[in-house]
Design an enzyme around this catalytic site. Structure first.
Site, PDB file in Angstrom:
ATOM      1  N   ASP A 244       0.870  -1.167   0.000  1.00 35.53           N
ATOM      2  CA  ASP A 244       0.000   0.000   0.000  1.00 35.53           C
ATOM      3  C   ASP A 244       0.913   1.225   0.000  1.00 35.53           C
ATOM      4  O   ASP A 244       2.130   1.123   0.227  1.00 35.53           O
ATOM      5  CB  ASP A 244      -0.941  -0.016   1.204  1.00 35.53           C
ATOM      6  N   GLU A 456     -17.293   9.320   5.811  1.00 32.74           N
ATOM      7  CA  GLU A 456     -16.739   7.974   5.969  1.00 32.74           C
ATOM      8  C   GLU A 456     -15.811   7.728   4.790  1.00 32.74           C
ATOM      9  O   GLU A 456     -16.185   7.887   3.635  1.00 32.74           O
ATOM     10  CB  GLU A 456     -17.835   6.907   6.040  1.00 32.74           C
TER      11      GLU A 456
END
Length: 716
Positions: A244, A456
């Site tokens: 990542d 979110e």
């Protein structure tokens, strides 16, 4: 999937090419923005592209509903076509961009999707990127998405998919750079790994991305357990592994498992992380010089990477690669827009429909009130990692498009999505009087509430109002409950439309509204889909891919990765709305259920049932098959099979769902999957067999029995 002999050929060609590179050149190709090596005819390439619900961040593309919404369709075939569309548009964009010498980020063929992490807790901000809380559903949708994206040519990949984030990753976002997710072997193998295994072994996913966190003490992007022992050892993964972004520096800055960058890159590469999204791999030259990494290990990593590029046809003549015929005219087509509308219609979940108030009849209405901060919000359509649509339909747009001049629409934003007020100089509740007015002047109220990706999402997302990206609770933010109360007190029928990427505690809506429709983040065409559903042009068919709880008080600690008390498989309280639940405008019955044998053999069993449409409208139902091992300490009944069936009024169809023997298997404390002797109960119907689902739907799934006499270890 590409033929094995072709893959072997590409691997040989890749190894030959790598053998001609200097160490510095090899290391340069292990960065996600790999520079050109002109002397070897290697063009620059940026490995980072996005596509969880359409090609993202690269200009105009088909913007499908967010992944969690698409999961609600419970439709693997649909996901295959979505994946295919993403692959086609990624290839079309790539071909167009490289023709102009544009090799920038987000314009490549290595698409970092899908996100198949398990949405174990509704507070996790990135949960809307996933396919929900169930390992089986996630596996089926993920496999089909990958197969669609990568294409069916035996010699070349259309695009390269990436399974992320490996593994045991689902928050907390604000701790991910130093957080250690502790999980026992049973939960690891039964919940967190099955979808990754399915994508590797069934779909041949080309890439796997490591997670930011540690799992049981090991940073995932340098985990011997995950990357060497499981991924390449046990599952025989043949593709490439990427970190990542900037995760490698977390080894020494956050996780504190290494002393500095040289040791961090050594740990990552020695355990099989081929590609660095970031720039830390420049320290590999020093690591080799110090004897911490062998150059042969570098060679292996770069060979993995170039094998992928060969599979994509990047070093073959253009006319040999069939996907090179795709141009930019394959992007954002009329057909993809029409399909996007179809997808948006399939994802809508009807949670409540008191006295069958829906669908509305426009011939009986003079005026409707459209109220709420998500009624005219484009941001609430698209979620995150999104592309740019050439046209958007908010819910308000969709209603105007559908109703035209036939019904008057009165609109009020009602309140800010989360803040105290819309205008700095105004008092709180500045639009309450307007809401009261439009409700008073209307026959019915459509109240559009929820969240957007500013509330979110991922830690560090620009504009994320909850800095971590995670939700602090399951409540509607800001003054939304107050606006809903004003609408309900108007005395007019109130239909609540929720646009969100996760479960909310919408208790007031369930208790008092006339109807509740969960629309998720429904994509660029979403508002038109909502309008068509509210007025009966389409019949809602979605099912919840996550559990809706009454309150976050019903949940274990967010940082506890044990599955006990989490998701429908281990829930110990009654939910507000259960996983697998969703109503229709018609009524389906399930009759004459049968299982093909009393004992499942090596090939499993078939479960059959006759589904009949007893109502007056055409509709599509999801046939859900659940399995429960009848012994102490086992999970609740788990989804293990599904099928979609579309029926006209009065029509019936016999549906058969195959359950492999593995559907009966559970993992022991050591993580070994096995079928144990004893009784197993199967349920087949339109929902789970739990009490709340039966109460909400008014019917129980059919019950069937199996008895197993022998122990079978599945991993042998």
């Amino acid at each position: 999937m590409i033929r094995e002999e072709k893959t072997a050929e590409y691997r040989k060609r890749a190894a030959e090419l790598v053998s001609k590179m200097t160490l510095k050149e090899k290391i340069s190709q292990m960065l996600s923005w790999a520079p050109a090596i002109e002397r070897l005819g290697i063009p620059a390439y940026n490995w980072w592209s996005e596509g969880i619900h359409g090609v993202g961040r690269a200009g105009t593309a088909t913007v499908f509903p967010q992944a969690i919404g698409m999961a609600a369709a419970f439709d693997p075939d649909m996901m295959h076509k979505v994946g295919e569309t993403v692959g086609v548009e990624a290839r079309g964009k790539y071909n167009m961009c490289r023709s102009y010498g544009d090799r920038d980020i987000y314009k490549g063929l290595t698409v970092w999707a899908p996100n198949i992490n398990i949405f174990r807790d509704p507070r996790w901000g990135r949960g809307h990127e996933t396919y929900g809380e169930d390992p089986y559903l996630t596996s089926r949708l993920g496999v089909n998405f990958v197969e669609g994206m990568q294409g069916d040519d035996p010699d070349y990949l259309q695009a390269a998919a990436c399974a992320k984030h490996f593994a045991v990753h689902s928050g907390p976002e604000d701790q991910r750079h130093y957080f250690n997710a502790e999980v026992n072997q049973q939960d690891l193998w039964e919940t967190y790994l099955p979808a990754f295994r399915a994508l590797v072994e069934e779909a041949g996913v080309e890439a796997v991305m490591g997670a930011y966190n540690r799992t049981n003490g090991e940073p995932c992007c340098g985990s011997k357990t995950l990357l060497k022992d499981i991924l390449r050892g046990k599952w025989h993964f043949q593709g490439h592994v990427t970190s990542d972004c900037w995760a490698i520096k977390d080894f020494h800055e956050g996780h504190m498992v290494t002393d500095g960058p040289v040791d961090s890159v050594s740990l990552a590469v020695n355990n099989g992380c081929d590609l660095n999204c970031g720039n830390l791999y420049v320290y590999l030259e020093q690591a080799v010089a110090e004897g911490k990494v062998k150059e042969e290990t570098i060679d292996e990593c770069v060979t993995h990477l170039f094998t992928t590029r060969f599979k994509l046809g990047m070093f073959d003549e253009d006319d040999k690669v069939p996907y090179n015929k795709l141009g930019h005219d394959a992007v954002d087509t009329a057909a993809s827009k029409a399909f996007n509308l179809e997808v948006a219609e399939k994802i809508l979940v009807l949670l409540k429909n008191k006295d069958n108030i829906l669908p509305l009849d426009k011939t009986k209405l003079k005026s409707i009130a459209v109220v709420g901060p998500n009624a005219d919000s484009r941001k609430a359509l698209v979620g995150n990692y999104e592309g740019t649509a050439s046209r958007y339909f908010t819910v308000l747009d969709g209603l105007h498009e559908y109703l035209g001049d036939d019904v008057q629409i009165r609109y009020s934003e009602g309140c800010h999505l989360y803040a105290d007020k819309l205008n700095g100089l105004a008092q709180e509740g500045e639009l309450i009087s307007e809401v009261k007015g439009v409700c008073a002047e209307s026959d019915v109220v459509i109240c559009c509430l929820g969240l957007d990706s500013g509330l979110e999402g991922e830690e560090g997302d620009q504009g994320n109002q909850f800095a971590s990206g995670d939700k602090p609770n399951l409540n509607l933010p800001g003054h939304q409950e107050e606006i809903l109360r004003v609408c309900l007190d108007s005395g007019k029928p109130v239909i609540v439309v929720v646009l969100s990427g996760s479960a909310l505690a919408i208790n007031t809506a369930e208790n008092e509204a006339a109807a509740v429709l969960q629309a998720w983040y429904p994509g660029a065409m979403g508002g038109l889909a909502v309008a068509r559903a509210l007025f009966g042009e389409v019949n809602p068919q979605g099912k919840l891919p996550v559990t809706f709880y009454h309150s976050d008080a019903d949940l274990p600690s967010f940082t506890d990765y044990a599955m006990k008390g989490r998701t429908y498989r281990y829930i110990e309280t009654e939910p507000l709305y259960p996983f697998g639940y969703g109503l229709s405008y018609t009524r389906f019955t399930f009759n004459d259920a049968a299982v093909s044998a009393g004992t499942a053999g090596p090939d499993g069993v078939d479960v059959s049932v006759t589904v009949r449409n007893e109502g007056s409208r055409a509709g599509t139902e999801t046939v859900e098959v659940y399995v429960k091992a009848e012994r102490p300490g086992t999970p609740n009944a788990q989804l293990k099979g599904l099928a979609k069936v579309s029926l006209q009024p009065g029509e019936e169809q016999r549906v058969t769902v195959h359950l492999p023997l593995a559907a009966l298997a559970l993992c022991d404390e050591a993580g070994v999957s096995q079928v144990l002797p004893g009784d197993y109960t199967l349920w087949v119907g339109g929902s789970q067999p739990d009490t709340r689902s039966i109460t909400l739907t008014g019917q129980a799934p059919a019950r069937l029995a199996l008895h197993q006499t022998e122990k079978v270890v599945m991993d042998e």
